[in-house]
Design an enzyme around this catalytic site. Structure first.
Site, short mmCIF file in Angstrom:
data_model
loop_
_atom_site.label_atom_id
_atom_site.label_comp_id
_atom_site.label_asym_id
_atom_site.label_seq_id
_atom_site.Cartn_x
_atom_site.Cartn_y
_atom_site.Cartn_z
N SER A 162 42.43 29.29 39.01
CA SER A 162 41.15 29.34 38.15
C SER A 162 40.23 29.65 37.51
O SER A 162 39.56 31.18 38.02
CB SER A 162 40.00 28.44 38.66
OG SER A 162 39.32 29.49 39.30
N CYS B 245 43.27 34.86 39.70
CA CYS B 245 43.17 33.65 40.07
C CYS B 245 43.27 32.31 39.30
O CYS B 245 43.67 32.39 37.90
CB CYS B 245 41.63 33.06 40.79
SG CYS B 245 41.17 31.79 41.60
N CYS C 133 39.24 42.21 37.28
CA CYS C 133 39.86 43.67 36.39
C CYS C 133 39.83 44.52 37.37
O CYS C 133 39.24 45.06 38.16
CB CYS C 133 38.99 43.84 35.11
SG CYS C 133 38.69 42.23 34.05
N GLU D 217 39.27 47.55 36.57
CA GLU D 217 37.92 48.78 36.80
C GLU D 217 36.81 48.07 37.49
O GLU D 217 35.96 49.07 38.52
CB GLU D 217 37.67 48.74 35.04
CG GLU D 217 38.21 49.52 34.03
CD GLU D 217 39.53 47.98 33.49
OE1 GLU D 217 39.17 47.08 33.94
OE2 GLU D 217 39.42 48.22 32.60
N CYS E 125 38.12 45.93 29.32
CA CYS E 125 37.73 44.99 28.47
C CYS E 125 35.53 44.61 27.85
O CYS E 125 35.45 45.25 28.82
CB CYS E 125 38.02 43.36 28.85
SG CYS E 125 36.79 43.15 30.13
N ASN F 204 43.48 44.52 38.61
CA ASN F 204 43.13 43.46 38.49
C ASN F 204 43.74 42.21 39.04
O ASN F 204 45.26 42.89 40.26
CB ASN F 204 43.60 43.23 37.37
CG ASN F 204 45.13 43.60 37.41
OD1 ASN F 204 45.94 43.91 37.12
ND2 ASN F 204 45.62 42.27 35.75
N ILE F 205 42.22 41.54 39.51
CA ILE F 205 43.85 40.25 40.64
C ILE F 205 43.63 38.62 39.93
O ILE F 205 41.93 38.88 39.36
CB ILE F 205 42.83 40.41 41.83
CG1 ILE F 205 43.01 41.55 42.42
CG2 ILE F 205 43.28 39.04 43.08
CD1 ILE F 205 41.83 42.09 43.16
#
Length: 130
Positions: free
Chosen positions: A47, A45, A53, A55, A86, A42-43
């Site tokens: 905003s 930000c 995610c 996946e 999710c 997961n990355i």
């Protein structure tokens, strides 16, 4: 590739997570039907809408290299509890097939295997548009 090995790769990918806001790293490892493995983390930000995610990162990497037939995807987040994809990730996974195995784990030796129907019953998929 055995699911234990796929889970190990998800754990390795988790180490690369960029999570300065949630402090909740997640790793994923995707196995294609051709035998290739793609990993993702997961990355986040600032905003939040720009966050991606683990996946989807793995899926987008695979698809961007021409792989669209997915056999399985392993996911690991919290090492004390099982972390499931999710809703958005479930929708993206089912886009590529209802027969994909979802491996949810806490370690390479502690994981459970689910079907898409179990984690996203009655899904809207490409078949819904036919």
């Amino acid at each position: 590739m055995k699911y234990k090995e796929l889970m190990k790769k998800a754990l390795e990918a988790r180490e690369y997570a960029y999570v300065p806001y949630s402090s909740f790293p997640v790793g994923a490892a995707l196995l294609t039907k051709s035998g290739k493995v793609y990993t993702g983390c997961n990355i986040e930000c600032a905003s939040y809408g720009g966050t991606n995610c683990a996946e989807r990162t793995a899926i987008f990497k695979a698809v961007s290299e021409g792989e669209k037939e997915i056999e399985a995807i392993a996911v690991v987040g919290d090492l004390e509890n099982y972390t499931f994809p999710c809703g958005i990730c479930r929708q993206v996974i089912v886009e590529f097939g209802r027969d994909i195995k979802i491996i949810i784990g806490k370690s390479e030796n502690d994981y459970k295997i689910y079907s898409m129907e179990e984690i996203l019953p009655h899904s809207f998929s490409p078949d819904s548009l036919k």
